[in-house]
Design an enzyme around this catalytic site. Sequence first.
Site, PDB file in Angstrom:
ATOM      1  N   ARG A 100       0.841  -1.207   0.000  1.00  0.00           N
ATOM      2  CA  ARG A 100       0.000   0.000   0.000  1.00  0.00           C
ATOM      3  C   ARG A 100       0.873   1.254   0.000  1.00  0.00           C
ATOM      4  NH1 ARG A 100      -4.386   0.695   4.651  1.00  0.00           N
ATOM      5  NH2 ARG A 100      -2.497   1.098   5.843  1.00  0.00           N
ATOM      6  N   ARG A 112       9.855  18.631  -8.449  1.00  0.00           N
ATOM      7  CA  ARG A 112      11.102  18.419  -9.200  1.00  0.00           C
ATOM      8  C   ARG A 112      12.304  19.035  -8.496  1.00  0.00           C
ATOM      9  NH1 ARG A 112       9.125  20.706 -14.862  1.00  0.00           N
ATOM     10  NH2 ARG A 112       8.497  22.279 -13.349  1.00  0.00           N
ATOM     11  N   LYS A 140      -2.636   7.031   1.163  1.00  0.00           N
ATOM     12  CA  LYS A 140      -2.315   7.292   2.566  1.00  0.00           C
ATOM     13  C   LYS A 140      -1.195   8.328   2.575  1.00  0.00           C
ATOM     14  CE  LYS A 140      -1.857   4.698   6.849  1.00  0.00           C
ATOM     15  NZ  LYS A 140      -2.852   5.457   7.607  1.00  0.00           N
ATOM     16  N   GLU A 155     -15.856   6.692   6.226  1.00  0.00           N
ATOM     17  CA  GLU A 155     -15.051   6.041   7.265  1.00  0.00           C
ATOM     18  C   GLU A 155     -14.959   6.970   8.470  1.00  0.00           C
ATOM     19  OE1 GLU A 155     -10.980   5.420   6.004  1.00  0.00           O
ATOM     20  OE2 GLU A 155     -10.911   7.330   4.960  1.00  0.00           O
TER      21      GLU A 155
HETATM   22  N1  PMP Z   1      -8.882   5.022   7.439  1.00  0.00           N
HETATM   23  C1  PMP Z   1      -7.943   5.940   7.661  1.00  0.00           C
HETATM   24  C2  PMP Z   1      -8.207   7.343   7.258  1.00  0.00           C
HETATM   25  C3  PMP Z   1      -6.723   5.563   8.239  1.00  0.00           C
HETATM   26  O1  PMP Z   1      -5.774   6.492   8.452  1.00  0.00           O
HETATM   27  C4  PMP Z   1      -6.524   4.221   8.612  1.00  0.00           C
HETATM   28  C5  PMP Z   1      -5.226   3.791   9.223  1.00  0.00           C
HETATM   29  N2  PMP Z   1      -4.940   4.397  10.431  1.00  0.00           N
HETATM   30  C6  PMP Z   1      -7.563   3.306   8.407  1.00  0.00           C
HETATM   31  C7  PMP Z   1      -8.713   3.735   7.785  1.00  0.00           C
HETATM   32  C8  PMP Z   1      -7.405   1.865   8.777  1.00  0.00           C
HETATM   33  O2  PMP Z   1      -6.471   1.252   7.938  1.00  0.00           O
HETATM   34  P1  PMP Z   1      -5.552   0.042   8.421  1.00  0.00           P
HETATM   35  O3  PMP Z   1      -6.467  -1.056   8.848  1.00  0.00           O
HETATM   36  O4  PMP Z   1      -4.752  -0.316   7.227  1.00  0.00           O
HETATM   37  O5  PMP Z   1      -4.735   0.539   9.555  1.00  0.00           O
END
Ligand code: PMP
Length: 286
Positions: free
Chosen positions: A46, A99, A145, A178
């Site tokens: 990732r 750059r 991320k 989320e």
């Molecule tokens: N959503 C966000 C915005 C995150 O930053 C994270 C990780 N901290 C997650 C979901 C959960 O992802 P993971 O299970 O890969 O930690």
Amino acid sequence: MNGEFVDEKDARISVFDHGLLYGDGVFEGLRSYGGRIFKLEEHVERLYRSAQAISLKIPVSHKKMHGIICDTVRENNLKDSYIRVVVTRGIGDLGLDPRKCPKPSIFVIASKIQLYPEEYYEKGLTVVTVATRRNLTESLDPAIKSLNYLNNILAKIEATNAGAMEGLLLNKEGYVAECTGENVFVVYGNVLATPPVSSGALPGVTRGVVITLTREMGFKVDERNLTRYDLYNADECFLTGTAAEIIPVSTLDGRIIGSGVAGPRTVEIRAAFRKLALEDGYPVYS
Ligand code: PMP
């Protein structure tokens, strides 16, 4: 840091690093359990996918990155740890042009984290829906991320100001995306549902593990758009993330979810998850 072990007090980053100046970079959060790094490959994958999406070429191979992460845990003599891997655009000038940054900065921190006190894994978290919407996929894709976490931080501030422990972010259509650092699951009988990644959720590693694990346990798992109504009326609701693991939601916007404490399926899934995490990780010390 950039190929060397340095003490925390000497782990310094330049004020000209674009990770700091512009949030131009990517990161990962991993965990080790009993000396085993859980889902090492998935996290490293990732990281490289996030980097590819922002046109950042990480100057070490996947394999080397594995080694760097394992070495950092070993150097700190940690069995149970939280590991932060950061790759920034590197040092440039005060303009934003990538750059101008010839060499990405890489650093890895092996430490500890406890997001929520233990009692909340029983009691559940109070969550509110925040007014801040999740970043638009067509602007800053939440699948990346990146070091630009202001969207999440603004949501966290709103949740805190409202007296809640977590904030639920909706996407621009009003569907559940989320929480500020966790993915969302609901349980109806033996059916689980979680928003699709296209709804504005990070493709969480824990989310992926929970989907696979619960299917093996005999649950049906749907990835589909969820509304707040769907969450209010769930039997159980829980959040997933590397740091938080699996944590129940007790209330959302003042509505009690299910029994208002950790439900039986959440407890069962969490136990199966913890068992897997202890057994399945990549061994750092052997
Ligand atoms: N959503 C966000 C915005 C995150 O930053 C994270 C990780 N901290 C997650 C979901 C959960 O992802 P993971 O299970 O890969 O930690």
